[in-house]
Design a protein around this motif. Structure first.
Motif, PDB file in Angstrom:
ATOM      1  N   ARG A  71       0.831  -1.216   0.000  1.00 21.87           N
ATOM      2  CA  ARG A  71       0.000   0.000   0.000  1.00 21.87           C
ATOM      3  C   ARG A  71       0.860   1.258   0.000  1.00 21.87           C
ATOM      4  O   ARG A  71       0.567   2.233  -0.722  1.00 21.87           O
ATOM      5  CB  ARG A  71      -0.906  -0.003   1.231  1.00 21.87           C
ATOM      6  CG  ARG A  71      -1.938  -1.120   1.270  1.00 21.87           C
ATOM      7  CD  ARG A  71      -2.980  -0.949   0.188  1.00 21.87           C
ATOM      8  NE  ARG A  71      -4.106  -1.846   0.366  1.00 21.87           N
ATOM      9  CZ  ARG A  71      -5.130  -1.911  -0.461  1.00 21.87           C
ATOM     10  NH1 ARG A  71      -5.175  -1.130  -1.537  1.00 21.87           N
ATOM     11  NH2 ARG A  71      -6.131  -2.754  -0.243  1.00 21.87           N
ATOM     12  N   ALA A  72       1.908   1.266   0.819  1.00 19.57           N
ATOM     13  CA  ALA A  72       2.766   2.452   0.890  1.00 19.57           C
ATOM     14  C   ALA A  72       3.503   2.691  -0.431  1.00 19.57           C
ATOM     15  O   ALA A  72       3.613   3.839  -0.904  1.00 19.57           O
ATOM     16  CB  ALA A  72       3.768   2.293   2.035  1.00 19.57           C
ATOM     17  N   VAL A  73       3.986   1.612  -1.037  1.00 22.98           N
ATOM     18  CA  VAL A  73       4.653   1.747  -2.340  1.00 22.98           C
ATOM     19  C   VAL A  73       3.665   2.252  -3.379  1.00 22.98           C
ATOM     20  O   VAL A  73       4.001   3.088  -4.242  1.00 22.98           O
ATOM     21  CB  VAL A  73       5.267   0.399  -2.759  1.00 22.98           C
ATOM     22  CG1 VAL A  73       5.721   0.444  -4.220  1.00 22.98           C
ATOM     23  CG2 VAL A  73       6.440   0.041  -1.858  1.00 22.98           C
ATOM     24  N   GLY A  93      -7.392   6.941  -4.032  1.00 25.39           N
ATOM     25  CA  GLY A  93      -7.699   5.541  -3.759  1.00 25.39           C
ATOM     26  C   GLY A  93      -6.552   4.829  -3.057  1.00 25.39           C
ATOM     27  O   GLY A  93      -6.764   4.059  -2.107  1.00 25.39           O
ATOM     28  N   ALA A  94      -5.323   5.084  -3.522  1.00 24.42           N
ATOM     29  CA  ALA A  94      -4.160   4.461  -2.894  1.00 24.42           C
ATOM     30  C   ALA A  94      -3.987   4.941  -1.462  1.00 24.42           C
ATOM     31  O   ALA A  94      -3.641   4.167  -0.557  1.00 24.42           O
ATOM     32  CB  ALA A  94      -2.910   4.764  -3.721  1.00 24.42           C
ATOM     33  N   ARG A  95      -4.232   6.207  -1.259  1.00 20.25           N
ATOM     34  CA  ARG A  95      -4.105   6.784   0.081  1.00 20.25           C
ATOM     35  C   ARG A  95      -5.147   6.190   1.033  1.00 20.25           C
ATOM     36  O   ARG A  95      -4.846   5.866   2.184  1.00 20.25           O
ATOM     37  CB  ARG A  95      -4.267   8.298  -0.019  1.00 20.25           C
ATOM     38  CG  ARG A  95      -4.065   9.054   1.250  1.00 20.25           C
ATOM     39  CD  ARG A  95      -3.999  10.534   0.919  1.00 20.25           C
ATOM     40  NE  ARG A  95      -3.900  11.366   2.094  1.00 20.25           N
ATOM     41  CZ  ARG A  95      -3.529  12.626   2.086  1.00 20.25           C
ATOM     42  NH1 ARG A  95      -3.239  13.205   0.926  1.00 20.25           N
ATOM     43  NH2 ARG A  95      -3.439  13.328   3.185  1.00 20.25           N
ATOM     44  N   ALA A  96      -6.381   6.036   0.547  1.00 16.20           N
ATOM     45  CA  ALA A  96      -7.437   5.436   1.368  1.00 16.20           C
ATOM     46  C   ALA A  96      -7.114   3.980   1.692  1.00 16.20           C
ATOM     47  O   ALA A  96      -7.378   3.507   2.806  1.00 16.20           O
ATOM     48  CB  ALA A  96      -8.777   5.538   0.645  1.00 16.20           C
ATOM     49  N   GLY A  97      -6.532   3.255   0.730  1.00 22.74           N
ATOM     50  CA  GLY A  97      -6.154   1.869   0.981  1.00 22.74           C
ATOM     51  C   GLY A  97      -5.076   1.760   2.046  1.00 22.74           C
ATOM     52  O   GLY A  97      -5.123   0.866   2.907  1.00 22.74           O
ATOM     53  N   THR A 101      -5.464  -0.060   5.774  1.00 19.97           N
ATOM     54  CA  THR A 101      -4.537  -1.096   6.226  1.00 19.97           C
ATOM     55  C   THR A 101      -3.892  -0.716   7.549  1.00 19.97           C
ATOM     56  O   THR A 101      -3.695  -1.570   8.422  1.00 19.97           O
ATOM     57  CB  THR A 101      -3.462  -1.348   5.153  1.00 19.97           C
ATOM     58  OG1 THR A 101      -4.095  -1.596   3.887  1.00 19.97           O
ATOM     59  CG2 THR A 101      -2.611  -2.551   5.509  1.00 19.97           C
ATOM     60  N   LEU A 102      -3.564   0.547   7.726  1.00 21.77           N
ATOM     61  CA  LEU A 102      -3.035   0.995   9.016  1.00 21.77           C
ATOM     62  C   LEU A 102      -4.070   0.808  10.129  1.00 21.77           C
ATOM     63  O   LEU A 102      -3.724   0.462  11.260  1.00 21.77           O
ATOM     64  CB  LEU A 102      -2.618   2.468   8.923  1.00 21.77           C
ATOM     65  CG  LEU A 102      -1.312   2.771   8.195  1.00 21.77           C
ATOM     66  CD1 LEU A 102      -1.172   4.266   7.950  1.00 21.77           C
ATOM     67  CD2 LEU A 102      -0.116   2.255   9.000  1.00 21.77           C
ATOM     68  N   GLU A 103      -5.323   1.023   9.793  1.00 22.01           N
ATOM     69  CA  GLU A 103      -6.387   0.883  10.780  1.00 22.01           C
ATOM     70  C   GLU A 103      -6.560  -0.572  11.224  1.00 22.01           C
ATOM     71  O   GLU A 103      -6.981  -0.838  12.359  1.00 22.01           O
ATOM     72  CB  GLU A 103      -7.697   1.412  10.197  1.00 22.01           C
ATOM     73  CG  GLU A 103      -8.832   1.516  11.198  1.00 22.01           C
ATOM     74  CD  GLU A 103     -10.067   2.156  10.591  1.00 22.01           C
ATOM     75  OE1 GLU A 103     -11.066   2.288  11.306  1.00 22.01           O
ATOM     76  OE2 GLU A 103     -10.015   2.514   9.397  1.00 22.01           O
ATOM     77  N   GLN A 104      -6.232  -1.532  10.361  1.00 23.08           N
ATOM     78  CA  GLN A 104      -6.389  -2.950  10.686  1.00 23.08           C
ATOM     79  C   GLN A 104      -5.381  -3.424  11.728  1.00 23.08           C
ATOM     80  O   GLN A 104      -5.581  -4.471  12.354  1.00 23.08           O
ATOM     81  CB  GLN A 104      -6.235  -3.796   9.412  1.00 23.08           C
ATOM     82  CG  GLN A 104      -7.337  -3.577   8.389  1.00 23.08           C
ATOM     83  CD  GLN A 104      -6.998  -4.190   7.048  1.00 23.08           C
ATOM     84  OE1 GLN A 104      -5.952  -4.837   6.879  1.00 23.08           O
ATOM     85  NE2 GLN A 104      -7.863  -3.981   6.062  1.00 23.08           N
ATOM     86  N   ARG A 105      -4.324  -2.686  11.941  1.00 23.31           N
ATOM     87  CA  ARG A 105      -3.266  -3.116  12.860  1.00 23.31           C
ATOM     88  C   ARG A 105      -3.775  -3.366  14.265  1.00 23.31           C
ATOM     89  O   ARG A 105      -3.452  -4.386  14.893  1.00 23.31           O
ATOM     90  CB  ARG A 105      -2.156  -2.056  12.897  1.00 23.31           C
ATOM     91  CG  ARG A 105      -1.081  -2.292  13.963  1.00 23.31           C
ATOM     92  CD  ARG A 105      -0.393  -1.009  14.328  1.00 23.31           C
ATOM     93  NE  ARG A 105      -1.342   0.022  14.741  1.00 23.31           N
ATOM     94  CZ  ARG A 105      -1.861   0.094  15.959  1.00 23.31           C
ATOM     95  NH1 ARG A 105      -1.525  -0.783  16.878  1.00 23.31           N
ATOM     96  NH2 ARG A 105      -2.727   1.043  16.262  1.00 23.31           N
TER      97      ARG A 105
END
Length: 341
Positions: A71-73, A93-97, A101-105
């Protein structure tokens, strides 16, 4: 020997053979050894279960870091190619993804990976935040004497008071904050640039963020009523939410990648240590097997000498019991090694 035992032996039929003293003495030892061997499978199973948990958690963390890296890449790539309206949409869209993913941690890895992607032992992750109006140690010292009341929610049972006096040094000021706010699980420290940084367990952060209000005596905070100060959370997710597209977002994406590399290295080291530990446990299990079998053979030899040879079935049953206990332990360890393959 007791009198009633002597009398019983005196009246016994001539053909009855009483156990020799050595055989009688061996019976308690046999029972104790049997009990010890019976406990080993449970202990081994519990230890193997902990190994499985550790190995599973490490693998989950590495898988998560791999998804987060993608996601970061993706954010950095779309940021570099941003030259049209369609590219701008792709960046959003990439930023939201990445944010999702950070929120899932927190759901699966909150015990070993905090909001700044700092990895550590299995402890509760902490959230760090700043409180508007208490931004720096210098500002608090310059305000002079004031009593601050903190409302942190119903779990505290009432407001918490921090009494600030004039000319308080940094150490004494921090002690007063921590002595009071520590009752709600909040800790305070001073950063190198004089910033006051507050922190709390991640699980307790949503409730504190919702309920925190402060009342003072007109210097740092008004005395007329409760104020709800803005809170600035120190996490990559919060920074991503606020970062404008451009150099700031690019720097943040690179920072995320750097944190991912450091966290991945940590979990890989943990996996390596677990493999070494499992290898040592396997060697220890083999040694226990040898000692246990030797013990059974010596015990049977002693009983054979003292009271006549036991049946072939008894010898096989004891050996099979030892083999089953140790084989069960070995199988569980092999299953853990399979997770780490």
């Amino acid at each position: 020997m007791k009198i009633d035992q002597l009398a019983t032996r005196a009246c016994a039929p001539p053909g009855l053979h009483w156990p020799a003293p050595a055989a009688a003495a061996a019976e308690p030892a046999a029972r104790q050894a049997g009990a010890a061997l019976a406990r080993q499978p449970g202990q081994a199973a519990e230890q193997a279960l902990q190994f499985n948990r550790d190995a599973s958690l490490q693998q989950v963390a590495l898988d998560y870091l791999g998804r987060l890296e993608e996601r970061a890449v993706g954010v950095l790539q779309t940021l570099a190619a941003r030259r049209s309206a369609s590219a701008e949409s792709a960046l959003q869209g990439a930023r939201a993804g990445l944010e999702r993913t950070l929120e899932q941690r927190a759901a699966g890895l909150g015990e070993v990976l905090d909001g700044q992607l700092r990895a550590g032992p299995a402890t509760r992750a902490r959230v760090q935040f700043e409180v508007a109006g208490l931004a720096s140690l210098r500002a608090v010292q310059a305000a002079g004497a004031e009593t601050l009341l903190f409302s942190v929610g119903p779990q505290a049972g009432g407001p918490l008071a921090v009494v600030l006096d004039e000319h308080l040094g940094p150490a004494r000021l921090l002690r007063r904050f921590n002595a009071s706010l520590g009752q709600a699980g909040v800790q305070v420290r001073v950063e190198a640039d004089s910033r006051l940084l507050f922190e709390i367990d991640e699980a307790a952060w949503p409730a504190l963020r919702e309920h925190l209000a402060i009342r003072g005596e007109g210097r740092l905070f008004a005395a007329t009523g409760w104020q709800v100060p803005p809170l600035r959370e120190q996490s990559l997710q919060a920074e991503l939410r606020q970062a404008p597209a451009g150099p700031v977002l690019r720097a943040l994406g690179e920072q995320v990648l750097e944190r991912i590399r450091a966290a991945r290295e940590y979990f890989q080291q943990q996996q390596s240590q677990l493999r070494q530990q499992l290898g040592g446990e396997t060697r220890a299990a083999a040694e226990k097997r040898r000692v246990a079998l030797d013990f059974v053979e010596r015990l049977n030899d002693a009983k054979t000498t003292a009271a006549g040879a036991p049946s072939h079935f008894q010898l096989n049953a004891r050996a099979a019991s030892v083999n089953r206990a140790i084989a069960r332990s070995a199988l569980t360890r092999r299953s853990v090694l399979g997770l780490l393959a």
